[in-house]
Design a protein around this motif. Structure first.
Motif, PDB file in Angstrom:
ATOM      1  N   ILE A 181      -4.677   1.833  -6.691  1.00  9.09           N
ATOM      2  CA  ILE A 181      -4.104   3.226  -7.255  1.00  9.09           C
ATOM      3  C   ILE A 181      -2.454   3.172  -7.242  1.00  9.09           C
ATOM      4  O   ILE A 181      -2.266   4.449  -8.345  1.00  9.09           O
ATOM      5  CB  ILE A 181      -4.828   4.379  -5.650  1.00  9.09           C
ATOM      6  CG1 ILE A 181      -5.981   3.907  -5.868  1.00  9.09           C
ATOM      7  CG2 ILE A 181      -4.205   5.489  -6.248  1.00  9.09           C
ATOM      8  CD1 ILE A 181      -7.188   3.891  -6.959  1.00  9.09           C
ATOM      9  N   VAL A 182      -1.672   3.266  -6.595  1.00 10.54           N
ATOM     10  CA  VAL A 182      -0.365   3.306  -6.769  1.00 10.54           C
ATOM     11  C   VAL A 182       0.262   3.296  -8.164  1.00 10.54           C
ATOM     12  O   VAL A 182       0.694   3.549  -8.872  1.00 10.54           O
ATOM     13  CB  VAL A 182       0.172   2.074  -5.375  1.00 10.54           C
ATOM     14  CG1 VAL A 182       1.946   2.460  -6.213  1.00 10.54           C
ATOM     15  CG2 VAL A 182      -0.063   3.192  -4.587  1.00 10.54           C
ATOM     16  N   LEU A 229      -1.841   2.145 -10.850  1.00  7.19           N
ATOM     17  CA  LEU A 229      -2.563   2.953 -11.524  1.00  7.19           C
ATOM     18  C   LEU A 229      -1.558   4.274 -12.047  1.00  7.19           C
ATOM     19  O   LEU A 229      -1.544   4.895 -12.962  1.00  7.19           O
ATOM     20  CB  LEU A 229      -3.899   3.353 -11.634  1.00  7.19           C
ATOM     21  CG  LEU A 229      -4.680   4.317 -12.144  1.00  7.19           C
ATOM     22  CD1 LEU A 229      -5.489   3.559 -13.248  1.00  7.19           C
ATOM     23  CD2 LEU A 229      -6.540   4.683 -11.562  1.00  7.19           C
ATOM     24  N   ALA A 230      -1.519   4.892 -10.870  1.00  7.14           N
ATOM     25  CA  ALA A 230      -0.550   6.107 -11.177  1.00  7.14           C
ATOM     26  C   ALA A 230       0.494   5.765 -12.405  1.00  7.14           C
ATOM     27  O   ALA A 230       1.170   6.549 -12.631  1.00  7.14           O
ATOM     28  CB  ALA A 230       0.096   7.064  -9.752  1.00  7.14           C
TER      29      ALA A 230
END
Lengths: 356, 355
Positions: free
Chosen positions: B127-128, B130-131
């Motif tokens: 997620i990190v 991806l952001a």
């Protein structure tokens, strides 16, 4: 007291996506209250339809919501994510259009095309599922294969073109059914949601998926077919992919293998994460993922309403994502809890000190 | 002493590495025999290097992150952002040196933020990063949405600089000798590969990466600073994506918002073909190098074999990836380290026979 603690543990997971959604809503209330206005207008096909940002959020998030439902199951059972859903949806959409272009479009042929595209999507999903369940390959790596090749397969099915279909029936699926002012994709999401709710209510699906995700060995010793359960999670996701692909294609009436549901896999995984589900598998709340999906779409629509250019929208999205996950991070939560506990203690000591 | 080392069983890392290198050479020799022509000239190999120097560099970064048990999918976005920023900087009168510093700076910032969020706040790396990818891609279009071409004279000299190797050249029909040519980026990539190899093999930091990726709990008990090690892996990946962005620019000389699209997945694929496991603790830089080369050799073969429709390249790449992934799974299961369940009944039979 006991009831509240149970309630807490049941629903505290939904807190993060709800807070995210609430923040976006409150932000919009302050920014421009007319954001929420819903109007009845007549579209260019002569139907009376509902328009407005709220409707477009609910409508636009349809594919994402459906995919995030399937993704939740795969995440829960396999402890990993399927990154090929966008590519698989492109394949499903291509098959859908390919069959529709053979003859006249009637409800019968649409049903046939839809069923075929479900079968194709399930086959591709079964390929992913076999790699994951039987060959014990990490889901992200296993689905990297289809992620790489999928859109090219769709291109190949389309014969190197972007074929179109035009029929009032297709417009009815992707847009509005004449006489009903609510976009059809919203109904499809509701139907999918009801089907999942019924499946969870009357079968052991959710229990098995969680058991396999939490401890595979223990689940196997308890007589759960772990390979079958993982495979099933992928096949259910395959069905979701077929539905999402058909909606996506029907919206535009054409299939473009490059742009159909592009990067939706990332958004779907994000929806699962914002929904408070552990990406490492185990317990899940599908409602969280669906709320997460709508929160993502609400954010996108808000940014569009603020006239942020469509290309730079991603940067703003990234900042919001980081904010949400930082708030949801266990370390930050602990720190906040400790801070409050300390304050409480202080107050308590002050109170007792005052009595003396 | 020597006999003892012969008896020692080959490690998973080395076995997967040997398979990758073997298949790469088999594929290349096959291409030389069947299609001849371009494949017989060293320049074909040099071109694969020239075109993929940036990919090799980010693949090294990803291998390091993956060995430590993480993932970094922001590298493609960071490359695009670096390329675009550097082009705009160069065209506005910046020097090559300051552009390089800018590239490194952007890489370091991304590495620091990712590392902090993943290692110290324990947020899921997917997620990190991806952001991070979203942010980098979005910022690229903020810097400039129009494609830009670098016109800085100093930079163009660097871009057109070629290392010429006469004895690996070939003689054209008219009798001219065309020497083998390597771009600057390839030299940088080779330096990165050697440094990463040395670090992973012989330094304490490299060893900690393997330990943390293999088993975080036991690494902690051994007194390794798990958080710092994971933080470092993202920092390295960030810096390497910055360098890769600069190398990408020296190859193309132009910035475009869609630069390096899908580079993260190519880099992950290279690492996997090279024998790195996403579960962490297993991997090798040399394998990654050969993984990246194999990935692009197969593309060259597809072109040479006359499959000119645009879809064949990705389909064959996918097929090759599938082959390597299945091979790894089967190899690991034969060696009794998990892997394929399909193989286990067969193995059990074998054991029963042996008994």
């Amino acid at each position: 007291m006991k009831g509240t603690s149970k309630f807490r543990s049941e629903y505290s997971q939904l807190l993060i996506p709800l807070i995210a959604l609430a923040l976006i809503v409150i932000f919009n209330l302050f920014r421009d209250p007319t954001f929420f206005s819903v109007m009845l207008t007549t579209n260019n096909l002569g139907n009376t339809v509902l328009t407005g940002n709220l409707v477009s959020i609910l409508n636009g998030a349809s594919e994402l919501a459906i995919l995030s439902m399937g993704m939740t199951l795969v995440t829960a059972a396999c402890g990993g994510q399927d990154i090929s859903v966008g590519a698989a949806a492109a394949i499903a959409g291509s098959v859908f259009i390919k069959i529709l272009r053979v003859g006249a479009i009637t409800p019968g042929t649409i049903l046939l095309a839809f069923l075929t595209c479900c079968v194709v999507a399930m086959l591709f999903a079964a390929f992913n599922g076999t790699l994951v369940a039987v060959f014990n390959i990490q889901p992200m790596i296993a689905t990297l294969i289809l992620f790489t090749a999928g859109r090219s397969v769709a291109y190949w099915i389309n014969g190197g073109a972007t074929p179109t279909v035009s029929s009032p029936l297709i417009t009815a699926i992707g847009g509005f059914i004449p006489g009903i002012p609510i976009p059809t994709p919203i109904f499809i999401v509701i139907i999918c949601g009801i089907l999942f709710a019924l499946a969870f209510k009357f079968t052991n699906l959710a229990l098995y998926m969680q058991a396999v995700g939490i401890n595979q060995g223990a689940a196997r010793l308890n007589g759960i077919n772990t390979v079958g359960t993982k495979l099933l999670s992928f096949i259910i996701l395959g069905l979701c992919v077929a539905v999402a692909g058909c909606i996506g294609v029907s919206r535009l009436g054409l299939i473009n293998h490059e742009t159909l549901l592009i990067e939706i896999e990332m958004d779907a995984i994000l929806a699962v994460a914002i929904g408070g589900n552990a990406l490492g598998g185990g317990k899940f709340k599908m409602a969280g993922s669906v709320i997460g999906a709508y929160a993502i779409q609400a954010l996108t629509t808000t940014l569009y309403a603020m006239r942020v250019s469509s290309t730079s929208i991603k940067a703003y999205k990234a900042v919001v994502i980081i904010l949400i996950v930082v708030i949801g991070s266990p370390i930050v939560k602990d720190a906040i809890n400790k801070y409050f506990a300390k304050n409480k203690q202080k107050r308590a000591t002050v109170a007792t000190g005052g009595e003396q | 002493m020597k006999q003892k080392s012969l008896k020692e069983p080959i490690t998973d890392t080395n076995l997967l590495l040997a398979i990758t290198i073997g298949i790469f050479f088999a594929m290349y020799i096959l291409a030389m025999v069947v299609w001849g022509g371009g494949f017989l000239r060293p320049q074909q190999l040099f071109d694969i290097f020239n075109n993929n120097a940036a990919l090799i560099i980010v693949s090294c970064g990803l291998t390091i992150v993956m060995i430590a048990g993480g993932i970094d999918i922001s590298v493609g976005g960071v490359i695009a952002l670096v390329v675009m920023s550097c082009v705009v900087h160069l065209d506005n009168g910046g020097s090559v040196f300051s552009a390089l510093m800018m590239a490194l700076g952007i890489g370091v910032i991304f590495g620091l933020v990712h590392g902090y969020l993943v290692a110290y706040l324990e947020i899921q790396p997917f997620i990190v990063t991806l952001a991070g990818m979203f942010f980098a891609r979005g910022m690229t279009t903020v810097v400039s949405i129009e494609p830009q071409t670098a016109q800085n004279a100093e930079f163009l000299a660097l871009k057109d600089f070629r290392v010429e190797i006469p004895w690996l050249g070939y003689v054209t029909k008219s009798g001219d000798l065309i020497p083998g040519r390597l771009e600057v980026g390839v030299l940088i990539a080779m330096v990165v590969v050697v440094l990463a190899f040395v670090m992973l093999r012989w330094t304490r930091a490299g060893r900690s990466l393997y330990a943390v990726g293999g088993n975080r709990q036991s690494a902690m008990m051994l007194g390794i600073n798990v958080r710092r090690t994971r933080f470092m892996s993202y920092l390295i990946s960030g810096v390497l994506s910055g360098i890769a962005g600069f190398v990408f620019l020296t190859h193309t000389g132009a910035g475009n918002a869609t630069n390096a699209a899908g580079a993260e997945m190519n880099a992950i694929a290279s690492s996997i073909i090279g024998g790195t496991l996403l579960t962490g603790g297993v991997g090798n830089i040399i394998g990654t190098l050969f993984g990246a080369l194999s990935l692009n050799t197969i593309k060259a073969i597809v072109v040479a074999s006359g499959l000119r429709e645009p879809w064949w390249q990705s389909i064959t790449t996918g097929a090759m990836l599938c082959f390597f992934i299945l091979l790894q799974s089967v190899v690991l299961s034969v060696r009794g380290k998990g892997g394929s369940k399909a193989m286990q009944p067969l193995l059990r039979k074998k054991e029963a026979k042996n008994e």
